[in-house]
Structures are given as structure tokens and as C-alpha cells.
Design an enzyme around this catalytic site. Structure first.
Site, short mmCIF file in Angstrom:
data_model
loop_
_atom_site.label_atom_id
_atom_site.label_comp_id
_atom_site.label_asym_id
_atom_site.label_seq_id
_atom_site.Cartn_x
_atom_site.Cartn_y
_atom_site.Cartn_z
N CYS A 173 0.82 -1.22 0.00
CA CYS A 173 0.00 0.00 0.00
C CYS A 173 0.85 1.26 0.00
O CYS A 173 0.37 2.35 -0.29
CB CYS A 173 -0.95 0.00 1.20
SG CYS A 173 -2.07 -1.41 1.13
N HIS B 68 -3.91 6.84 2.42
CA HIS B 68 -4.29 5.49 2.00
C HIS B 68 -5.66 5.15 2.60
O HIS B 68 -5.90 5.37 3.79
CB HIS B 68 -3.24 4.49 2.48
CG HIS B 68 -3.63 3.07 2.22
ND1 HIS B 68 -4.00 2.63 0.97
CD2 HIS B 68 -3.71 1.99 3.04
CE1 HIS B 68 -4.30 1.35 1.03
NE2 HIS B 68 -4.13 0.94 2.28
N ASN C 26 -10.27 -0.54 -0.60
CA ASN C 26 -8.82 -0.40 -0.47
C ASN C 26 -8.17 -0.84 -1.79
O ASN C 26 -8.19 -2.02 -2.11
CB ASN C 26 -8.35 -1.27 0.70
CG ASN C 26 -6.85 -1.24 0.90
OD1 ASN C 26 -6.10 -0.76 0.06
ND2 ASN C 26 -6.42 -1.78 2.03
O1 UT7 Z 1 -4.02 -2.07 3.46
C1 UT7 Z 1 -4.28 -3.21 4.25
C2 UT7 Z 1 -4.48 -2.77 5.62
N1 UT7 Z 1 -5.62 -3.44 6.21
C3 UT7 Z 1 -6.36 -2.79 7.10
O2 UT7 Z 1 -6.16 -1.64 7.40
C4 UT7 Z 1 -7.46 -3.56 7.78
C5 UT7 Z 1 -7.52 -3.21 9.23
N2 UT7 Z 1 -8.54 -3.98 9.91
C6 UT7 Z 1 -9.85 -3.67 9.78
O3 UT7 Z 1 -10.19 -2.74 9.07
C7 UT7 Z 1 -10.86 -4.46 10.57
O4 UT7 Z 1 -10.18 -5.32 11.47
C8 UT7 Z 1 -11.83 -5.30 9.68
C9 UT7 Z 1 -12.78 -4.38 8.95
C10 UT7 Z 1 -11.04 -6.13 8.69
C11 UT7 Z 1 -12.66 -6.26 10.54
O5 UT7 Z 1 -13.35 -5.54 11.53
P1 UT7 Z 1 -13.35 -6.02 13.06
O6 UT7 Z 1 -14.21 -5.13 13.81
O7 UT7 Z 1 -11.88 -6.12 13.48
O8 UT7 Z 1 -14.01 -7.45 12.95
P2 UT7 Z 1 -13.46 -8.88 13.41
O9 UT7 Z 1 -12.38 -9.35 12.48
O10 UT7 Z 1 -13.14 -8.83 14.86
O11 UT7 Z 1 -14.72 -9.77 13.20
C12 UT7 Z 1 -15.93 -9.56 13.97
C13 UT7 Z 1 -16.96 -10.57 13.53
C14 UT7 Z 1 -16.46 -12.00 13.52
O12 UT7 Z 1 -17.53 -12.83 13.91
P3 UT7 Z 1 -17.61 -13.39 15.42
O13 UT7 Z 1 -16.34 -14.14 15.64
O14 UT7 Z 1 -17.71 -12.16 16.29
O15 UT7 Z 1 -18.84 -14.22 15.40
C15 UT7 Z 1 -16.16 -12.26 12.07
O16 UT7 Z 1 -16.29 -13.63 11.73
O17 UT7 Z 1 -17.37 -10.28 12.18
C16 UT7 Z 1 -17.25 -11.47 11.38
N3 UT7 Z 1 -16.91 -11.05 10.02
C17 UT7 Z 1 -17.85 -10.73 9.12
N4 UT7 Z 1 -19.18 -10.69 9.18
C18 UT7 Z 1 -19.84 -10.30 8.08
C19 UT7 Z 1 -15.69 -10.92 9.48
N5 UT7 Z 1 -15.81 -10.50 8.20
C20 UT7 Z 1 -17.14 -10.38 7.95
C21 UT7 Z 1 -17.87 -9.98 6.83
N6 UT7 Z 1 -19.22 -9.94 6.94
N7 UT7 Z 1 -17.28 -9.61 5.68
#
Ligand code: UT7
Length: 339
Positions: free
Chosen positions: A123, A266, A296
Site C-alpha cells: 500500500c 491510504h 482499499n
Molecule cells: O491495506 C491493508 C491494511 N488493512 C487494514 O487496514 C485492515 C484493518 N482492519 C480492519 O479494518 C478491521 O479489522 C476489519 C474491517 C477487517 C474487521 O473488523 P473487526 O471489527 O476487526 O471485525 P473482526 O475481524 O473482529 O470480526 C468480527 C466478527 C467475527 O464474527 P464473530 O467471531 O464475532 O462471530 C467475524 O467472523 O465479524 C465477522 N466477520 C464478518 N461478518 C460479516 C468478518 N468479516 C465479515 C464480513 N461480513 N465480511
């Protein structure tokens, strides 16, 4: 003519033009709902993304998007491809290991046998390239450089429920700017920073073979060539790094946060951008967000924001602009310009 003799004379470097190229295929959050277990509400609330563009591998690739962006930026600068003496592409998704994307771009836009190289900073590829390109002109070696950010990252995403935590985040794009020598030495880079943390890559990587899996991630053949991301770890890294990077860059330039007219950031998550806005008291006019429409787009993300700002008439001579990125590698970097 490529590769002029290096001199000790320092010159100014201007941003002469910008351009972008997006795949025509749009994928909305509701389109994703038909492919995996997710929802528009989850994606919007956690990321701010509403839709993204996705390339069609049967008809286009990273180089095609990069060529479109380069042509648009060169035309915007009122120049011809033959005026360009170096092509640099920030990309982590070249169409093939060789030729490099930049070589293909140089040939196909008709720039002639000029220097051409790819920079893999994920990125940060565009921001790192911008810093390199500035100094190539500033030191007297080159006169006009097209700097491109281009990625087709969706080829490394798994558009099933198993890959939903990653696939919903990304989109494909290319965007470019043209740098040109300017006789006013006060125009150009005021400060820059470039960093990496290869250890942190265990939280964000694309494995090519079993050996690439760190101890924290279990190997499985279906994970090869798919992005692995520990979202929360990367989120923490981004929210912590972003303000430090801004502070470090301002300090190097001897400026205050409010002295900068645009923070061109970014676009990886609306919440990460918003935390930086709040931390420095920046208005939405100073820190633009377009993640809702493109997701992204890796290396293309930063120049895509800049091109939108420029096309909407919000970029003016005399302004100060800070380009900022962070991402896989891990990498993070900035580039602060006096326009
Ligand atoms: O340039 C690359 C740099 N990358 C980034 O900057 C990404 C940084 N990270 C993030 O933006 C966030 O961590 C995410 C948007 C990727 C995820 O958000 P989060 O609040 O950290 O969610 P999580 O990974 O803790 O997941 C929460 C829940 C989980 O379910 P349980 O375990 O609570 O039942 C996941 O399985 O959300 C679930 N989940 C989804 N649900 C619906 C994960 N992805 C999805 C999805 N749709 N696409």
C-alpha cells in the site's frame, strides 16, 4: 533523453498532472451478499465501503490499468509520452514476475527506451515511488517522471465466506501523477519518511508456498496465493502508526498540523481515517475519503484520492499536501509537498 548527468544544482519539482483508470465492473456490497455470508450493514459499519471496482482477468491486468492512468496523467500535464524520461510503478501485483509493469507501460504509451522500474511497497508503493522520483529530479538526473500506483489485488482474495474478512475490503485501480522539473527550488518535497517492519508481516501476507507460513498461521494448500490478514492486529498497527507518522513528518518540516492543506491518505478503513481526523482536529475537507466507492485499492489508493481532489479543483499552487500510506510488509511512509 534518459539519465541526464547528475549535477549538484538543486531544482524544484512540480506535480504537473494526475490521472486515474478504473475497471468498469462495479461490485456493490449487495453483490457480495450473493457470494458469501456478509451484509451491507456489516461492511459499511466496520469499513465505510459501499462498492469497489473489480478487474476482469480475461481482458485486462495491472499494466492495462497503469497505462490508462499514465496516459491520463501525461495528458493532464499537457505533455506527450515522449517527454517522460522515467516510469516508476508502485505495485505488489504485477501481471507476471517479468516484464515489470513499468516496462510494459513505457513501451505501450510510446515513451521510448526510457528507464522503467516497479517498487513493491504494497500500500506504500506509490508513496515510496514518489519520494524516489522526487529525488531523481531534484538531483538533476531526470526531468519528467510518471509515478503510478496500480494493483489488481482482488486476484488474491477469496470471494467465499471463508475469505469474507478480507475480500470485502479490496478493489482494483490505477492512478498516476507526473512530476516535472521546475526552476523554482522552493517547490517540491519538504519532508518524507519511509519505514518497514518485516516481523509484523505475520499479520498480513500473501503466501506463495508452505515455507511462507509464520508459526501463528496454520498451513493449508487453499491458503496459498490468498491474502492472510489478522484484521484486529493490522487495525491496531494502523491506528497507532498513522498519527505518529503525521507527527514525525510535520516535525521534520517544522510545521503544525493545520499548516497542511490536504492529507492524502491510504484508504483502508473509514474508522482509521476518522481517528486521524479526530486526533489532529482535521476537517473532512483536509482529509478526503473515497473508500465508499473504491474500497482499499492498495498502491492506487493514494493517487486516486489526489486525482479526485485535483479534478474537483481543490488543489492549488502554494498549498502543502501530505501523502500518507501504511500497509503490508509491514510498511508505512509519508511525502510532504509544497505545491
Ligand atoms: O491495506 C491493508 C491494511 N488493512 C487494514 O487496514 C485492515 C484493518 N482492519 C480492519 O479494518 C478491521 O479489522 C476489519 C474491517 C477487517 C474487521 O473488523 P473487526 O471489527 O476487526 O471485525 P473482526 O475481524 O473482529 O470480526 C468480527 C466478527 C467475527 O464474527 P464473530 O467471531 O464475532 O462471530 C467475524 O467472523 O465479524 C465477522 N466477520 C464478518 N461478518 C460479516 C468478518 N468479516 C465479515 C464480513 N461480513 N465480511
Amino acid at each position: 533523453m534518459s539519465g541526464h548527468a547528475r549535477t549538484s544544482v538543486r531544482v524544484g519539482v512540480e506535480i504537473a498532472g494526475s490521472g486515474a483508470c478504473l475497471p468498469s465492473r462495479r461490485l456493490t456490497n449487495n453483490d457480495l451478499v450473493s457470494m458469501m455470508d456478509t451484509s451491507d450493514e456489516w461492511i459499511v459499519q466496520r469499513t465505510g465501503i459501499r462498492e469497489r471496482r473489480v478487474y476482469d482477468p480475461k481482458v485486462e491486468g495491472t499494466a492495462d490499468l497503469a497505462i490508462g492512468a499514465a496516459r491520463a496523467a501525461i495528458a493532464d500535464a499537457g505533455m506527450k509520452p515522449t517527454d517522460i524520461d522515467l516510469v516508476i510503478v508502485g505495485t505488489m501485483t504485477p501481471d507476471a514476475p517479468t516484464p515489470g509493469v513499468a516496462s510494459v507501460v513505457a513501451a505501450r504509451i510510446g515513451a521510448g527506451h526510457v528507464g522503467a522500474m516497479d517498487v513493491n511497497g504494497a500500500c506504500c508503493g506509490f508513496v515510496f515511488s514518489l519520494n524516489v522520483a522526487h529525488d531523481m529530479i531534484n538531483s538533476g538526473g531526470y526531468k519528467s517522471i510518471v509515478v503510478i500506483g496500480a494493483d489488481t489485488i482482488t486476484r488474491f482474495c477469496d470471494f467465499t465466506t471463508a475469505g469474507r474478512n478480507v475480500a470485502v475490503l479490496f478493489g482494483d485501480a490505477a492512478a498516476a501523477i507526473v512530476l516535472r522539473v521546475n526552476q523554482d527550488p522552493s517547490i517540491g518535497l519538504l519532508a518524507q519518511a519511509m519505514h518497514s517492519d518485516g516481523e509484523g508481516a505475520r499479520n498480513l501476507f500473501v503466501p506463495g508456498r508452505e515455507l511462507d507460513f509464520p508459526p501463528n498461521v496454520e498451513y493449508a494448500p487453499e491458503k496459498i496465493h490468498r491474502i492472510y490478514m489478522d484484521g484486529q492486529a493490522v487495525f491496531k498497527f494502523a491506528v497507532g502508526t498513522f498519527p505518529k507518522l503525521i507527527e514525525q513528518t510535520l516535525e521534520k518540516a517544522g510545521l503544525a498540523a493545520d499548516d497542511v492543506d490536504h492529507y492524502v491518505c491510504h484508504q483502508s478503513n473509514y474508522r482509521i481515517l476518522n481517528s486521524a481526523r479526530e486526533r489532529f482536529g482535521l476537517s473532512p475537507e483536509k482529509l478526503s475519503v473515497n473508500i465508499d466507492r473504491y474500497g482499499n485499492t492498495v498502491g492506487a489508493s493514494v493517487p486516486l484520492v489526489f486525482d479526485e481532489l485535483r479534478k474537483s479543483g481543490r488543489i492549488h499552487p502554494g498549498q502543502k499536501v501530505m501523502f500518507l500510506a501504511f500497509g503490508a510488509g509491514l510498511t508505512w511512509g509519508s511525502s510532504l509537498w509544497q505545491l
